[in-house]
Design a protein around this motif. Structure first.
Motif, PDB file in Angstrom:
ATOM      1  N   PRO A  75       0.879  -1.285   0.036  1.00  0.00           N
ATOM      2  CA  PRO A  75      -0.022  -0.064  -0.105  1.00  0.00           C
ATOM      3  C   PRO A  75       0.751   1.197   0.197  1.00  0.00           C
ATOM      4  CG  PRO A  75       0.033  -0.952   2.025  1.00  0.00           C
ATOM      5  CD  PRO A  75       0.742  -1.986   1.130  1.00  0.00           C
ATOM      6  N   LYS A  76       0.383   2.401  -0.478  1.00  0.00           N
ATOM      7  CA  LYS A  76       1.006   3.623  -0.368  1.00  0.00           C
ATOM      8  C   LYS A  76       1.102   4.226   0.738  1.00  0.00           C
ATOM      9  CE  LYS A  76      -0.640   4.925  -4.897  1.00  0.00           C
ATOM     10  NZ  LYS A  76      -1.410   6.101  -5.499  1.00  0.00           N
ATOM     11  N   ILE A  77       2.188   4.900   1.254  1.00  0.00           N
ATOM     12  CA  ILE A  77       2.296   5.321   2.452  1.00  0.00           C
ATOM     13  C   ILE A  77       1.551   6.358   2.967  1.00  0.00           C
ATOM     14  CG2 ILE A  77       4.274   6.721   4.014  1.00  0.00           C
ATOM     15  CD1 ILE A  77       4.905   3.844   3.341  1.00  0.00           C
ATOM     16  N   ALA A  78       1.092   7.240   2.012  1.00  0.00           N
ATOM     17  CA  ALA A  78      -0.038   8.344   2.233  1.00  0.00           C
ATOM     18  C   ALA A  78      -1.432   7.710   2.458  1.00  0.00           C
ATOM     19  CB  ALA A  78      -0.062   9.179   1.150  1.00  0.00           C
ATOM     20  N   SER A  79      -1.553   6.430   2.193  1.00  0.00           N
ATOM     21  CA  SER A  79      -2.890   5.621   2.338  1.00  0.00           C
ATOM     22  C   SER A  79      -3.515   5.656   3.757  1.00  0.00           C
ATOM     23  CB  SER A  79      -3.129   4.446   2.013  1.00  0.00           C
ATOM     24  OG  SER A  79      -4.027   3.660   2.304  1.00  0.00           O
ATOM     25  N   PRO A  80      -4.661   6.082   4.144  1.00  0.00           N
ATOM     26  CA  PRO A  80      -5.136   6.045   5.516  1.00  0.00           C
ATOM     27  C   PRO A  80      -5.016   4.577   6.200  1.00  0.00           C
ATOM     28  CG  PRO A  80      -6.863   6.556   4.075  1.00  0.00           C
ATOM     29  CD  PRO A  80      -5.866   6.386   3.056  1.00  0.00           C
ATOM     30  N   ASN A  81      -4.775   3.643   5.265  1.00  0.00           N
ATOM     31  CA  ASN A  81      -4.774   2.437   5.913  1.00  0.00           C
ATOM     32  C   ASN A  81      -3.355   1.892   6.515  1.00  0.00           C
ATOM     33  OD1 ASN A  81      -7.665   2.019   6.013  1.00  0.00           O
ATOM     34  ND2 ASN A  81      -7.686   1.096   3.833  1.00  0.00           N
ATOM     35  N   ALA A  82      -2.411   2.774   5.975  1.00  0.00           N
ATOM     36  CA  ALA A  82      -0.987   2.381   5.873  1.00  0.00           C
ATOM     37  C   ALA A  82      -0.561   2.254   7.486  1.00  0.00           C
ATOM     38  CB  ALA A  82      -0.170   3.611   5.156  1.00  0.00           C
ATOM     39  N   ALA A 109      -0.431   8.853  10.642  1.00  0.00           N
ATOM     40  CA  ALA A 109      -0.650   9.899  11.570  1.00  0.00           C
ATOM     41  C   ALA A 109      -1.655   9.329  12.471  1.00  0.00           C
ATOM     42  CB  ALA A 109      -0.837  11.068  10.982  1.00  0.00           C
ATOM     43  N   ALA A 110      -2.744   8.963  11.756  1.00  0.00           N
ATOM     44  CA  ALA A 110      -3.880   8.490  12.456  1.00  0.00           C
ATOM     45  C   ALA A 110      -3.674   7.472  13.460  1.00  0.00           C
ATOM     46  CB  ALA A 110      -5.263   8.106  11.398  1.00  0.00           C
ATOM     47  N   ASP A 111      -2.856   6.378  12.862  1.00  0.00           N
ATOM     48  CA  ASP A 111      -2.410   5.274  14.037  1.00  0.00           C
ATOM     49  C   ASP A 111      -1.759   5.868  15.133  1.00  0.00           C
ATOM     50  OD1 ASP A 111      -3.672   3.635  12.243  1.00  0.00           O
ATOM     51  OD2 ASP A 111      -1.768   2.999  11.177  1.00  0.00           O
ATOM     52  N   ALA A 112      -0.721   6.684  14.820  1.00  0.00           N
ATOM     53  CA  ALA A 112       0.161   7.314  15.872  1.00  0.00           C
ATOM     54  C   ALA A 112      -0.958   8.065  16.908  1.00  0.00           C
ATOM     55  CB  ALA A 112       1.151   8.255  15.391  1.00  0.00           C
ATOM     56  N   ALA A 113      -1.753   8.895  16.371  1.00  0.00           N
ATOM     57  CA  ALA A 113      -2.494   9.365  17.227  1.00  0.00           C
ATOM     58  C   ALA A 113      -3.460   8.637  18.137  1.00  0.00           C
ATOM     59  CB  ALA A 113      -3.454  10.505  16.443  1.00  0.00           C
ATOM     60  N   ARG A 114      -3.738   7.808  17.587  1.00  0.00           N
ATOM     61  CA  ARG A 114      -4.753   6.687  18.362  1.00  0.00           C
ATOM     62  C   ARG A 114      -3.842   5.827  19.216  1.00  0.00           C
ATOM     63  NH1 ARG A 114      -6.075   2.074  14.551  1.00  0.00           N
ATOM     64  NH2 ARG A 114      -6.975   4.041  13.620  1.00  0.00           N
ATOM     65  N   MET A 115      -2.626   5.352  18.850  1.00  0.00           N
ATOM     66  CA  MET A 115      -1.684   4.898  19.885  1.00  0.00           C
ATOM     67  C   MET A 115      -1.306   5.826  20.912  1.00  0.00           C
ATOM     68  SD  MET A 115      -1.588   1.715  19.468  1.00  0.00           S
ATOM     69  CE  MET A 115      -0.361   1.548  20.633  1.00  0.00           C
ATOM     70  N   GLN A 116      -1.331   7.131  20.846  1.00  0.00           N
ATOM     71  CA  GLN A 116      -0.868   8.006  21.891  1.00  0.00           C
ATOM     72  C   GLN A 116      -2.124   8.176  22.797  1.00  0.00           C
ATOM     73  OE1 GLN A 116       2.078   9.145  22.384  1.00  0.00           O
ATOM     74  NE2 GLN A 116       1.168  10.256  24.253  1.00  0.00           N
TER      75      GLN A 116
END
Length: 67
Positions: A8-15, A19-26
């Motif tokens: 998958p592309k790096i900019a994909s929301p499912n990658a 950033a979304a995954d990092a915010a959720r983990m934080q």
């Protein structure tokens, strides 16, 4: 079949690692940091029935026989 071999592309929301995954983990880490550590405090009896229950049924030295 070829699409399963292309990553998958790096900019994909499912990658992974986005950033979304990092915010959720934080948020998850922040939640667990706020939880108390160590042993839970010993329960205190607030009445005669609670005292009896803690003393003879559910306390540290619980036993059917009286001490």
């Amino acid at each position: 079949m070829v699409s399963s071999l292309v990553p998958p592309k790096i900019a994909s929301p499912n990658a992974i690692g986005g950033a979304a995954d990092a915010a959720r983990m934080q948020r998850v880490v922040g939640f667990y940091e706020k939880l108390p550590r160590g042993k839970a405090p010993a329960p205190k009896a607030r009445g005669i029935l609670e005292w009896y229950s803690l003393r003879y049924m559910t306390g540290k030295n619980a036993s059917v026989m009286r001490a």
